[in-house]
Enzyme design. Sequence first.
Site, mmCIF file in Angstrom:
data_model
loop_
_atom_site.group_PDB
_atom_site.id
_atom_site.type_symbol
_atom_site.label_atom_id
_atom_site.label_comp_id
_atom_site.label_asym_id
_atom_site.label_seq_id
_atom_site.Cartn_x
_atom_site.Cartn_y
_atom_site.Cartn_z
ATOM 1 N N SER A 120 33.765 -70.007 -4.842
ATOM 2 C CA SER A 120 32.797 -70.818 -5.575
ATOM 3 C C SER A 120 32.576 -70.324 -7.005
ATOM 4 C CB SER A 120 31.467 -70.853 -4.827
ATOM 5 O OG SER A 120 30.977 -69.543 -4.600
ATOM 6 N N ASP A 139 20.101 -66.182 -6.481
ATOM 7 C CA ASP A 139 21.532 -66.281 -6.757
ATOM 8 C C ASP A 139 21.850 -65.457 -7.995
ATOM 9 O OD1 ASP A 139 24.145 -66.888 -7.234
ATOM 10 O OD2 ASP A 139 23.904 -69.060 -7.238
ATOM 11 N N HIS A 161 26.535 -66.412 -8.947
ATOM 12 C CA HIS A 161 27.029 -67.551 -9.719
ATOM 13 C C HIS A 161 26.413 -67.517 -11.117
ATOM 14 C CE1 HIS A 161 27.660 -68.861 -5.502
ATOM 15 N NE2 HIS A 161 28.756 -69.384 -6.008
#
Length: 419
Positions: free
Chosen positions: A149, A390, A393
């Site tokens: 990702s 997070d 990312h």
Amino acid sequence: MDHHQQQQQLFSLCSVPYVFNIKKRLFLSLFSLSLIIFSTVVVFNLAGSSSFEPFLRFGLFSPSSHNLTKDCDYSAGRWVRRTSSSLGLMYGEECRFLDSGFRCRKNGRKDSGYLQWRWQPHGCDLPRFNASDFLERSRNGRIVFVGDSIGRNQWESLMCMLSQAVPNKSEIYEVYGNPITKHKGFLSMRFPQQNLTVEYHRTPFLVVIGRPPEHSPQEIKTTVRVDEFNWQSKKWVDSDVLVFNSGHWWNEEKTVLAGSYFEEGRKVNKTMGAMEAFGKSLKTWKSWVLEKLDPNKTYVFFRSYSPVHYRNGTWNLGGLCDAETGPETDKRRMEPDAAHNRYIYEAIEDMRYKHSKVKFLNITYLTEFRKDGHPSRYREGGTPVDAPQDCSHWCLPGVPDTWNEILYAQLLSMNYRKK
């Protein structure tokens, strides 16, 4: 002057003391010149250093270190604030190709300082990203991202960067009609004017994940077949630019502790660790590249590990990064180089004489500074309040834009589809 006097003068010029005196003066002059040059170099390096300057780290891992006369080492440099004269942001959060989870300002982030930095390599400049030029060079081609990702993060960034050169952005479409959602493992966006597709293939391990051999112990739920390349790879063969990444899933937590063990030669090896398995998988990747890809057509990149910045805990044990508003200034707080990078680098070194268009896209060091660039607690709508932050990312626009600037720069240095 008579002939006898001329002979005497000539003899005196050739005498040992006179010649020795000339040699002495010449030696002192050369020595002084050397000291001046050496002092200038030292002063220049000291003056150029700052809290953001890398010293010896990653020198080994830069492919340009082998050919400094041809390529700039874009991996070494510092983050500097954008000025009115420097290039501003190439796109905004309104870009329709962004996953909602990467739109940090829209999700409630108030500070914008993380958008005010650009990467300045030492001794050279990153060429300005020219979306029109990139699109034209890629006409009738395919740009493919393969990985986890974080690779999707980079793919979305490039989609937004390239689309800025398209007056009617609505004409860009997903080939199979799929919506832009992180739940899709394959997306192919077409730029019709250039007959170009920019694709993302979700393959975190690059190799096959499958059922364990028959009669395996009950705790073995799945296996990672380190000697068998992903079955989807046939779709990547005729790519013009192929960007791989892997690493974030290669740890004990996401493999062995989750019941996914490593398999080689149709046998499960319960003693094989994640990093040993990662190294074996890269040998499988290398064999596939050399066997399946045309070295005269496909430009292959393997991006280095993208650092995470969880403070005061791991991702699932209270790790945070929402208090970070600027790049790291204290090198003592920076993590050492990820072990994954050495395996990637060595795999590429083993093949660079057989496939000259394979490059190590080294972004780890420059990214390690950017603890301020993650979504942190500014997640997409519907995310539970107590969900982990997070810190792996990246907000977009953001740090992955710099990765793509370096990707473009390296392609230019390789005369990518030169017009």
